[in-house]
Design an enzyme around this catalytic site. Structure first.
Site, PDB file in Angstrom:
ATOM      1  N   GLY A  37       0.806  -1.170   0.000  1.00  0.00           N
ATOM      2  CA  GLY A  37      -0.014  -0.126   0.002  1.00  0.00           C
ATOM      3  C   GLY A  37       0.772   1.103  -0.068  1.00  0.00           C
ATOM      4  O   GLY A  37       2.015   1.110   0.883  1.00  0.00           O
ATOM      5  N   CYS A  38       0.632   2.327  -0.812  1.00  0.00           N
ATOM      6  CA  CYS A  38       1.369   3.249  -0.864  1.00  0.00           C
ATOM      7  C   CYS A  38       1.854   4.100   0.320  1.00  0.00           C
ATOM      8  O   CYS A  38       2.878   4.500   0.622  1.00  0.00           O
ATOM      9  CB  CYS A  38       1.042   4.301  -2.176  1.00  0.00           C
ATOM     10  SG  CYS A  38      -0.712   4.665  -1.967  1.00  0.00           S
TER      11      CYS A  38
END
Length: 347
Positions: free
Chosen positions: A149-150
């Site tokens: 996940g960024c």
């Protein structure tokens, strides 16, 4: 050897960024792109910037169509990858850009996502400190990779050096992030319309509800934290791409300024894509747009007895697609930097 590649979710933001980077990769051939509602359309109708791929047409996303490739990238909404990954046993390497294979805790998955829990895959953040080494070693020869996940990888990379060196207290982490709306995907969402976000800053998932929290805690445990606790507040701001994460944690014990800075210098001094800026400097999101680079500024606030780390990434590049391709390169034994750049686009 040239590897055949299929990319699902190719009409979305993450899928489009994976394709943009792979288009310049000398060791792969993009043979198949798939979508759901947009199947049957030319790819360039939805990704008009990908001119070198204008010959491709979006196909329906089915296990049968994805099978038979050397590499499959899944860029699907959370909760949708698992139905395909179970049916891709014949594919040598599968990289999931969704959340379905990131978490090791079924309880955390149930709390933050819900639905069927799928086995955790090798986490795709090569520079992350784990068990005295780097996650890079675990990616060598991997056949199933969970891209991060960024927001989660940005915060984890920001704090892991301090956790591993014992110079910060991970039981009281506070992270506030300015994020671009592309991180929420391309599907129409009224609260992300230009008229809603221009000239405004909009917090969301406030009060411990954001789905990336257990992913950050998992990463910090891997770096050595016994019980990491984090107050995590993302804020949508009017920039298409980018994350600027400001993370703070108490200084542990009597750690000196030199010891604190040395923790981050030791962790990232030899890294290509995670770069610690000189003392007194902090990054801007403008400097990482289009790049696979995480730029990091470190400050020591003695008045508050806290370490402050400010990290800028392009959420679609280093935050998602770049991390996926960097991890793919490592898994296949290719040069890690292939098709990836440290240079952003300016202005």
């Amino acid at each position: 050897m040239t590897y055949s590649v299929a990319v699902s979710g190719a009409s979305g933001y993450a899928g489009g960024e994976i394709l943009r980077l792979l288009a310049n990769h000398p060791d792969v051939e993009i043979t198949t792109v798939t979508a759901h509602a947009n199947a049957g359309d030319p790819l360039v109708r939805h990704q008009p910037h990908l001119r070198s791929l204008r010959h491709l047409e979006l196909q329906p996303t089915t296990p049968e169509l994805l099978s038979g490739h050397d590499i499959v990238f899944l860029a699907l909404p959370h909760g949708q990858s698992g139905q395909y990954t179970d049916a891709l046993e014949d594919v040598s390497l599968v990289v999931d850009a969704g959340a379905d294979h990131r978490l090791t805790s079924e309880a955390a998955w149930s709390q933050f996502y819900g639905g069927d829990f799928h086995e955790p895959w090798t986490y795709g953040v090569p520079e992350l400190l784990v068990s005295g080494g780097k996650q890079r070693a675990n990616l060598v020869g991997a056949t199933r990779i969970a891209a991060p996940g960024c927001n989660a990888s940005t915060v984890s990379l920001s704090l892991a050096p301090g956790v591993a060196a014992g110079v910060i207290d991970p039981s009281d982490v506070v992270s506030v992030l300015a994020v671009g709306p592309s991180g929420a995907g391309k599907s129409l969402k009224p609260h992300l319309l230009g008229s809603e976000i221009l000239g405004s800053a909009n917090p969301y998932a406030v009060g411990g509800t954001h789905r990336h929290i257990p992913e950050i805690q998992q990463a910090l445990r891997g770096a050595g934290a016994a019980d990491p606790r984090i107050s995590f507040t993302p804020v949508i701001v009017p920039m298409a791409r980018g994350i600027l994460a400001t993370s703070t944690a108490p200084i542990a014990g009597d750690a000196t300024d030199a010891e604190i800075r040395a923790a981050w210098e030791t962790a990232y001094g030899d890294e290509t894509f995670v770069q610690l800026l000189p003392a007194g400097e902090v990054p801007r999101t403008a400097d990482v747009i289009g790049a696979n680079t995480a730029l990091m500024g470190l400050a020591i606030d003695r008045a508050a007895n806290r370490v402050v780390v400010v990290t800028a990434v392009d959420n679609l590049a280093k935050g998602t697609a770049g991390a996926a391709i960097q991890s793919m390169n490592i898994a296949l034994g290719l040069a890690e930097t292939t098709a990836l750049t440290v240079n952003g686009v300016a202005p």
